[in-house]
Structures are given as C-alpha cells and as structure tokens.
Design a protein around this motif. Structure first.
Motif, PDB file in Angstrom:
ATOM      1  N   UNK A 191       0.845  -1.190   0.000  1.00  0.00           N
ATOM      2  CA  UNK A 191       0.000   0.000   0.000  1.00  0.00           C
ATOM      3  C   UNK A 191       0.887   1.248   0.000  1.00  0.00           C
ATOM      4  N   UNK A 192       1.054   1.823  -1.184  1.00  0.00           N
ATOM      5  CA  UNK A 192       1.930   2.985  -1.364  1.00  0.00           C
ATOM      6  C   UNK A 192       1.375   4.214  -0.641  1.00  0.00           C
ATOM      7  N   UNK A 193       0.055   4.388  -0.707  1.00  0.00           N
ATOM      8  CA  UNK A 193      -0.567   5.551  -0.056  1.00  0.00           C
ATOM      9  C   UNK A 193      -0.326   5.528   1.454  1.00  0.00           C
ATOM     10  N   UNK A 194      -0.496   4.373   2.060  1.00  0.00           N
ATOM     11  CA  UNK A 194      -0.280   4.220   3.503  1.00  0.00           C
ATOM     12  C   UNK A 194       1.140   4.618   3.891  1.00  0.00           C
ATOM     13  N   UNK A 223       2.557   8.103   6.127  1.00  0.00           N
ATOM     14  CA  UNK A 223       3.317   8.018   7.382  1.00  0.00           C
ATOM     15  C   UNK A 223       4.814   8.269   7.196  1.00  0.00           C
ATOM     16  N   UNK A 224       5.203   8.696   5.990  1.00  0.00           N
ATOM     17  CA  UNK A 224       6.612   8.998   5.744  1.00  0.00           C
ATOM     18  C   UNK A 224       7.509   7.782   5.839  1.00  0.00           C
ATOM     19  N   UNK A 225       6.981   6.632   5.431  1.00  0.00           N
ATOM     20  CA  UNK A 225       7.743   5.377   5.517  1.00  0.00           C
ATOM     21  C   UNK A 225       8.316   4.990   4.155  1.00  0.00           C
ATOM     22  N   UNK A 226       9.465   4.308   4.137  1.00  0.00           N
ATOM     23  CA  UNK A 226      10.058   3.910   2.853  1.00  0.00           C
ATOM     24  C   UNK A 226       9.275   2.784   2.194  1.00  0.00           C
ATOM     25  N   UNK A 227       9.340   2.725   0.875  1.00  0.00           N
ATOM     26  CA  UNK A 227       8.720   1.620   0.146  1.00  0.00           C
ATOM     27  C   UNK A 227       9.696   0.434   0.106  1.00  0.00           C
ATOM     28  N   UNK A 278       7.098  -0.503   9.756  1.00  0.00           N
ATOM     29  CA  UNK A 278       5.777  -0.068   9.286  1.00  0.00           C
ATOM     30  C   UNK A 278       4.719  -0.318  10.355  1.00  0.00           C
ATOM     31  N   UNK A 279       4.775  -1.485  10.988  1.00  0.00           N
ATOM     32  CA  UNK A 279       3.773  -1.852  11.998  1.00  0.00           C
ATOM     33  C   UNK A 279       3.833  -0.932  13.217  1.00  0.00           C
ATOM     34  N   UNK A 280       5.015  -0.480  13.571  1.00  0.00           N
ATOM     35  CA  UNK A 280       5.153   0.414  14.736  1.00  0.00           C
ATOM     36  C   UNK A 280       4.412   1.724  14.511  1.00  0.00           C
ATOM     37  N   UNK A 281       4.391   2.183  13.260  1.00  0.00           N
ATOM     38  CA  UNK A 281       3.747   3.462  12.955  1.00  0.00           C
ATOM     39  C   UNK A 281       2.288   3.306  12.553  1.00  0.00           C
ATOM     40  N   UNK A 282       1.948   2.177  11.953  1.00  0.00           N
ATOM     41  CA  UNK A 282       0.610   2.041  11.347  1.00  0.00           C
ATOM     42  C   UNK A 282      -0.229   0.928  11.958  1.00  0.00           C
TER      43      UNK A 282
END
Length: 409
Positions: free
Chosen positions: A142-145, A149-153, A170-174
């Motif tokens: 999910x690129x939008x997600x 949250x300013x996370x790398x792809x 990713x899980x820590x932020x989302x």
C-alpha cells in the motif's frame, strides 16, 4: 486447408479438409473472459469456416471437479484450460496430447515465447500444455499508507530479513505489518529456490523437514516482533479471494499475489498500490504459465485443435482480442503490441514490473507433480498450526512433510 492437418491424425482431415468439424472447448473464468474467448474463437471460425466450437465455461470453483467427471466418463473436451496444479496429474493419466511433434514441426510455434515459459508445460519429457499467458509472483504494498506516514517503500532485492525489519518499522507506525506468507506455497517455493532447493525433485519432494522448520521459524520471528498481523487476521488473508486480500481491506501493508492480479486488487481500494518481486534474489522467480491450453489425447480432431492453440497464442488479431485476461501474452512480439495498447494503470504497472523482472528470471522449475493441490492445502494447515501456536515450527514442519509424502505417494 488447415496448416496443422499436415500431421494427419484427424479423421476429417484425412478424407476431406473442408468437412465440418465441431470442437468442444472448456475453460474457467468470469463473463469478461468468456466474452473475449468467444470473440477470439469466432475469429478462428471466420478464417476457417468449416470449424465451429461447442463452448462451455464456468467459475473456477468446481471447474476441476467437472473436468474430472467429464474425463472419467470418457467425454472430455477436445480443448481445455488447465493450470500447474493439475497438469502433471492429467499428463500422467495420458489425458493430454503430447504437443512436442507439433512444436518441433512448427505447427505449434513457441519460438517467440520466453524459453522457460514453454518449458514449464513439459511433463516427463512431453509437452502437455501450451501457456495461455505468463505470470510471476508479486509482493503488492500500500503505497498511499507508506507515503502518509513517511515510511520507505520496499524494493526488489531486499533480503527476507530486511523485509521483516521493514514490516516491523511499518507496523510500529501504522499497526499494519506484512501479511505472513508462511502458508503461501508461492512464497515458500521462491524461498526454497533461493536456498538451492525446489518444491519438487522428480517424483519426490525437493525439501526436507529442516527446510520447512527454517521457513516457519523465519515467520514465527516476524510474528514475535509484531511485524505481521495477528493469527486471526493472517488466517483471513490465507482464506479469502483476491478481492479481499489484506492489502485492500486495510489489515496489512502487503499481500503476496500474482503480478497480473494487480487490476483486481486495485478495483477494491482507493489507495495507490505498488508491486515488486518477492524478497531475496529475484532470479528465483520464473516465467510461469498463468494457465495452459491442453488438447485431449483421444480427440478425433487433434491437429485442428492444436491449430486453434497456435492461433490463440500467435495470431495478432486473436492476441489483441484476448489481451491480458489470462496473463501477459506468451508471444513476446505480440505482448509488446498488447502492452502498448493497455490503458488500465494497474495493468500497465503489472506489465512494467513483469517486463523488468523478465531480465532477471531464472530457469523454470519442473511442473508440480500429482498431489500438488493437496501439498498446497497441507502447507496452509501446518502453517496455521504454527501461526496459532498450536505447534512449534519443527512440529508443524514434520506434520507438513508427512502429509506431503502421503499426498504424492
């Protein structure tokens, strides 16, 4: 006169090349596929007026039960769609016509196919099916997600450990990690190939209990680090169809799919999706036949049926009609023409990713052996025992291998 009649097997062709011929053809898919297939077959009849088709199609569910019933009753279709779950099984029962002589004689032209693609239809030295399209494994995210949250792809070439570390971040932020693919045979297969192993080795398994234990331990570690969803959510991802995968239901940041499923996923979310290869060395992936066309060995019109297969793969008009419904066209020259005409952004993305990966593809593995569908379901069962903590990775691995040995015996 049909070019394929040169092989001389057909009853009708041997006496009168213009005698009426009716071929039965059976495939699975939805209404959109049916419409495209019927249009392509109508074009064949237009070019060969003596050949008509008795067309039957249905949804995927129950398709192979119906095919088995028709075969057992001695009335299989002349041409039928099949996938790599069942190709070896039908070939080993001598249900499928060996297409090798047609390939070697040029009546079935695979010269424009990626070599590993047509080879992925060979069973015990016989060409049992011709690829109706090409596909490969894809990790959809999910690129939008991530952007929100300013996370790398994630990127192609990341190791499995790097992917899990990314998912933990990713899980820590989302609160959304990566879907746990330990029950997914596609992911397990790619991982095995990266270890120098394979899913099958001749008529036996290509892996050991120790290999499966390592695979299950890798994902237990990911679950312990909260890099994946909970077991109940993982189960949902294991059990649902493509339209309800976790990446579109908002329950995970990724899903492990086939690249050509991107358009179906995209229909079910407003978010932008990205797709890359599975983690690890991408040369472990290959040009997989998304599905095949096979000809019944006992068909009274073998040569004409093979000519239809050749037409569906290599006639520019037919390939244009069929588009990417069964995967990317097998004929690379015609694939480029179809790709250039595609307007769906998600399909454009799929084609671009698969074209890039094609430069890195390794050799095709052998086609899965009889019992493969059972192996797949047993992997899900064993992996879920580990996911829910009902068994240790080692216990679940032994359970899986024992069940596999029974399945392929």
């Amino acid at each position: 006169m049909l070019g394929a009649a040169a092989c001389g097997d057909d009853e009708a062709a041997s006496s009168d090349p213009n005698a009426p011929v009716k071929l039965s053809i059976f495939w699975w898919g939805g209404e959109a596929r049916a419409k495209l297939t019927e249009e392509a077959l109508a074009l064949y009849t237009k070019k060969h007026p003596n050949v008509t088709f008795e067309k039957t199609w249905q949804a995927n569910q129950g398709y192979f039960d119906k095919l088995a019933t028709l075969t057992a009753g001695g009335n299989p279709p002349d041409i039928f769609q099949i996938d790599d779950n069942y190709l070896s099984e039908y070939a080993s029962r001598n249900t499928t016509l060996d297409l090798t002589k047609y390939k070697d004689g040029g009546d079935l032209d695979v010269s424009k196919f990626p070599e590993s693609l047509w080879q992925y239809g060979v069973v015990d030295g016989k060409l049992a099916g011709v690829a109706a399209g090409e596909n490969t494994q894809g990790l959809v995210y999910n690129k939008t997600l991530l952007q929100r949250h300013g996370l790398p792809e994630p990127t192609t070439g990341q190791s499995w450990e790097e992917h899990i570390a990314w998912a933990e971040q990713v899980a820590k932020k989302t609160k959304l990690g990566t879907q746990d693919p330990s029950a997914d045979y596609k992911a397990f297969w790619v991982w095995l190939r990266q270890q120098g192993k394979d899913l099958y080795n001749g008529s036996d398994l290509g892996f050991t209990v120790e290999d499966v234990t390592k695979w299950f331990e890798l994902w237990k570690g990911a679950r312990d680090r909260k890099a994946t969803p909970s077991a109940d959510v993982i189960h949902e991802g294991n059990a649902t169809d493509i339209t309800k995968q976790l990446v579109v239901t908002g329950k995970a940041a990724t899903s492990w799919v086939w690249v050509n499923q991107m358009p179906e996923l995209k229909k079910n979310t407003k978010d932008e999706l990205g797709v890359i290869a599975y983690p690890g060395d991408p040369s472990a992936q290959w040009a997989r036949a998304s599905m095949y066309w096979s000809v019944f060995r006992g068909s009274k019109h073998k040569d004409i049926a093979v000519d239809v297969l050749n037409f569906l793969a290599n006639d520019p008009e037919a390939v244009k009609i069929l588009g990417t419904d069964r995967g990317l066209p097998s004929n690379l020259d015609l694939r480029k023409q179809v790709s250039d005409a595609v307007s769906d952004p998600a399909m454009k993305q799929s084609i671009q990713v698969e074209s890039e990966l094609a430069q890195k593809f390794g050799a095709a593995p052998q086609v899965p052996i009889k019992g493969h569908s059972k192996v797949r379901s047993e992997l899900t069962k064993a992996a879920e025992n580990a996911q829910y903590g009902r068994a240790t990775p080692a216990e679940a691995a032994k359970q899986f291998v024992d069940a596999c040995k029974s399945a392929i015996a």
